[in-house]
Structure formats: C-alpha cells, structure tokens
Design an enzyme around this catalytic site. Sequence first.
Site, short mmCIF file in Angstrom:
data_model
loop_
_atom_site.label_atom_id
_atom_site.label_comp_id
_atom_site.label_asym_id
_atom_site.label_seq_id
_atom_site.Cartn_x
_atom_site.Cartn_y
_atom_site.Cartn_z
N ASP A 13 0.92 -1.18 0.12
CA ASP A 13 -0.01 -0.01 0.02
C ASP A 13 0.73 1.43 0.00
O ASP A 13 0.27 2.41 0.50
CB ASP A 13 -0.97 -0.10 1.08
N GLU A 14 1.91 1.21 -0.70
CA GLU A 14 2.95 2.34 -0.58
C GLU A 14 2.46 3.34 -1.69
O GLU A 14 3.03 4.54 -1.69
CB GLU A 14 4.35 1.92 -1.00
N LYS A 16 1.91 2.05 -5.18
CA LYS A 16 2.55 1.40 -6.41
C LYS A 16 1.30 1.54 -7.50
O LYS A 16 2.02 1.78 -8.73
CB LYS A 16 2.38 -0.26 -6.33
N GLY A 17 0.31 1.75 -7.27
CA GLY A 17 -0.59 1.96 -8.38
C GLY A 17 -0.55 3.47 -8.94
O GLY A 17 -0.64 3.76 -10.26
N ASN A 40 -5.34 -10.36 -3.96
CA ASN A 40 -4.95 -9.68 -2.76
C ASN A 40 -4.75 -8.24 -2.94
O ASN A 40 -4.72 -7.65 -1.63
CB ASN A 40 -4.17 -10.58 -1.92
N GLY A 42 -4.57 -4.20 -3.65
CA GLY A 42 -5.51 -3.03 -3.99
C GLY A 42 -4.74 -2.20 -4.34
O GLY A 42 -3.95 -1.42 -3.62
N HIS A 43 -4.77 -1.53 -5.71
CA HIS A 43 -4.11 -0.39 -6.05
C HIS A 43 -5.06 0.81 -6.37
O HIS A 43 -5.78 0.54 -7.13
CB HIS A 43 -3.36 -0.86 -7.20
N THR A 130 -5.84 -11.98 3.22
CA THR A 130 -7.00 -11.12 2.85
C THR A 130 -8.05 -12.20 2.32
O THR A 130 -9.13 -11.87 2.16
CB THR A 130 -6.38 -10.70 1.38
N GLN A 225 1.81 -6.48 -3.46
CA GLN A 225 2.31 -6.76 -2.13
C GLN A 225 3.75 -6.09 -2.01
O GLN A 225 3.76 -4.73 -2.58
CB GLN A 225 2.46 -8.15 -1.77
N ARG A 304 -9.77 -3.12 5.88
CA ARG A 304 -9.30 -3.09 7.29
C ARG A 304 -8.42 -1.75 7.51
O ARG A 304 -7.81 -1.42 6.63
CB ARG A 304 -8.36 -4.46 7.57
#
Length: 427
Positions: A13-14, A16-17, A40, A42-43, A130, A225, A304
């Site tokens: 979740d940095e 990347k998208g 798993n 999420g971008h 997930t 990830q 979450r």
Amino acid sequence: MPAIVVLGAQWGDEGKGKATDLLATTDPIDFVVRTSGGHNAGHTIVIDGEKYATHLLPSGILTPGATSVIANGVVVSPEALFRELDGLLARGVEVADLKVSANAHVIASYHATIDKVTERFLGKNQIGTTGRGIGPAYADKINRVGVRIADLFDEKILREKIDAALDVRNHLLTKVYNRRAIEVDAVVEELLSYADRLQPMVCDTSLLLNQALDAGQTVLFEGAQATMLDVDHGTYPFVTSSNPVAGGVCVGAGIGPTRIDRVIGVIKAYTTRVGSGPFPTELFDEDGIQLQTLGGEIGVSTGRTRRCGWYDAVVARYASRVNGLTEFFLTKLDILGAWEQIPVCVAYEIDGKRVEEMPMTQTEFHHAKPVYEFFDGWKSDISGCRSFDELPKNAQAYVQALEEMSGAKIWGVGVGPGREQTVVVHG
Ligand code: GDP
Ligand code: IMO
Ligand code: MG
C-alpha cells in the site's frame, strides 16, 4: 528504458498504483505486467479526481494504448478477473487490451474457503490474510497439484487435476477442520463457465514480453504486495505466499535478469501494515491515529484499518539491498504537513545493542526497538507543489535526509493521490 520494475519497499500500500499510472502516462509504455500475487492487491489510481481500484488487473488497464498482461507468476481467480473488468466497463472505462498467461495458476472458490478455514484454525497465530485463497493456490502450485489457465480448455484434464487437488484437501477439510467436502463436479462447472470468455486473452506471455523487449518496446512490471511481505525476504511467517521482490519479476514473467533496466521501490514517507506481524515503528498513540486518519489508511481490498508508524530507514535500506533498487518513489509526503517534528527510525536497538541493518533472525526483528532522529516539520499544505524548489525548505531537507539514509536516490515525491500531484527530484 525498455524494462522497468515498480515494487513495494515496505509492507504494501505504498502507492504502487499511482507510481505505475504516472510512469505509464508520462512515458509511452507498451505493456504493464503483473508477475506475482493475485486479487489480494488493492491499487488506487486517481485520474482527474476519479478514483479507481485495481486488484488482479494491472493498473495499465486504465492506460489506452498499453497492453495489460497477467503473467505466469500470478494466481488468477477468473471470477475476480471478470468482476473487476465488468466493474470498469460499467463505469464506462475504455479498458486496455488484456493478455493472460496459459501457465498462470487458477484460484477457484475452494482456495478462498481453505484460506478462511486455515486462518480460523490458527486462532491467535493467524496471519491476517486477505482471505482470497492466495496461500492455498500457491501451496497447490508448489505441491504440484495446481490447475493452470491452459487446463480450463480441456474438460478431461481439468477434471483429473481437480480430482487430484481435492483428494488430500477434502481429507483435511472433513477430518481436521470438520467441514463439508468440496465436490469435484461443482468446481469443474465453476471453472468451465469462464473458459469461453477467457480463451481469446490467453497466450504465452513470456514469449510476448521477450519479443517486445527485443523490439525495443517499453515494459513496466507493476509489483503487488511488497518486500517485507515476500515469502523469502519478508517477516515470515507473516507474509504473502509469493516473491514480490525484484527477483520474483524474472520468475513470474519468464524474462532474464539482464533485461531489467530500472527497479523503482515505492515507499511511503511513513509506514503502514495490514494484518499481523512485527512492525518496529508502529505507533499506538495519538500520532498513530492521526497518521491513519490524515493518510486515509484503510485497506482497498479488505476495508481493514492499516497499522501506522514512522518511516523506517532500516527497512528502506533492506529493500534497496534485496531488490537492487535504482531509485525510490516517495509517496504521501503531504500527509506529514501536520507535525512540528517528524521522527525517523535510523537504526534499531536490539537487546541493548544498536543495529544499523536488518537483523538476521525474526526473533531479533521482534525485539527491535526504533532509534529515532527528529526532523523539523514544515506545518503546511504541500499538495499544490509541482517542483522540488516549491517544497518548503524543511520538506526538502526531510526528503534529502531520507535519500541519504535509504540506499538509493529518490527520483520523485508524491504530494497527493492525483497523477499530477508529483514532484520530480532527479529527472
Ligand atoms: P498500492 O497498493 O501500493 O497501490 O497502494 P494503495 O492504493 O493500497 O494505497 C495508497 C493510497 O495512497 C491510495 O489511496 C492512493 O490514492 C494514495 N496515494 C498515493 N500516493 C499518494 C500521495 O503522494 N499523497 C497522498 N495523499 N495519497 C497518495
Ligand atoms: P498491495 O498490492 C498490504 C498482507 C495481508 C496479510 C498477508 C498475507 O495493495 O500492496 P495473503 O492474502 O496475501 O495471503 O495475506 O499479506 N497483504 C497485503 N498488505 N497490501 C497488499 O497488497 C497486500 N497483499 C497481502 O494483509 O498480512
Ligand atoms: Mg494496496
């Protein structure tokens, strides 16, 4: 620059998208490729204020002119694939061309069932997965009882493979977990129902990508990830079941390491983590709540709340090392505009000793206490800045300090979720 890898340098979740979308739209990119993990991920991509989330699909699906590729290292749920595609089509998005590897392994609904049952069985030791069936699908692959995309086009082979895969699984489900057995017929029917729609997308993606690189085309490998979730190099066992590090790209796409020109580690200006496992700079106070609130740190896939903490330069240096990073893309610098002083973890104290590098064992990592250095905040909104010179002096100093301690140069900084909210440091 023909082959560029974008990957997560922390626990996911940095951004990347955003980084992928930015690269795919500022330079002409021919292919955007996912090489590991599954839905798993999420971008989030924000284009002209509109928010899109991709899970299994590469973010390139939103870039007209680029071909999206799901390569052999990915575990593919056909149900999730078409749900995601249909979701974008329903929003009127012009989706890019999509190719899926014949060798990619398949996630069927029973993998998700097993994922959830296993987690429940682990009780307080659970990983906090997930629940998408990622671990069980990779376990089948390594156990050599997996089903691959190519198997969906031969009913006889498909039935044999599912029979073999469910044999042991059903013993486990009924005798250990006290659950109902999964019926082979139902799984065959489930998977066959996707075959016709999938078939035109299926090809030898390794051949496709190697030919593209031979022809001088540009290929962007979009990581899912992150380094610290890598099954070999992360905080095992609190990891995902694949290799999101740069080396995993070669295996997951069928390209050689000599092909790769740039490896960009995406890293937040602070740290977050979802699920269980050690996290040295985690905050349990008001600062943690404020990072969570200001950063909107809620999972894109599972909803979450993400655990939050300060920037960890030991993790950054480790990511730089195990991935051979050529550069970082630092995201969410704008979120830190609320603090007078910003702590950065520069080393750990482990059992009374100062340690500068990632410790060798997980036990030591569990004992690691952050050693902080404090930087002056800038106390202002930087989301409108578009060049490094426009950033307040203290924000510039923070970026430069992170660069010095993290092991690779910072080519760009995110100052907001939008494509355009980016500051280039080293062009
Ligand atoms: P990914 O899984 O690495 O693609 O990251 P996620 O999409 O799960 O989470 C990153 C979140 O941060 C998303 O909501 C992005 O829109 C957002 N984001 C990315 N870069 C920036 C940035 O520089 N500033 C801010 N405020 N948000 C950002
Ligand atoms: P992106 O690509 C953050 C975490 C889960 C759990 C562990 C194992 O959006 O950065 P899994 O379902 O993969 O077996 O779960 O890994 N995890 C992620 N955390 N971002 C992700 O993806 C993640 N994908 C898996 O929370 O702790
Ligand atoms: Mg994410």
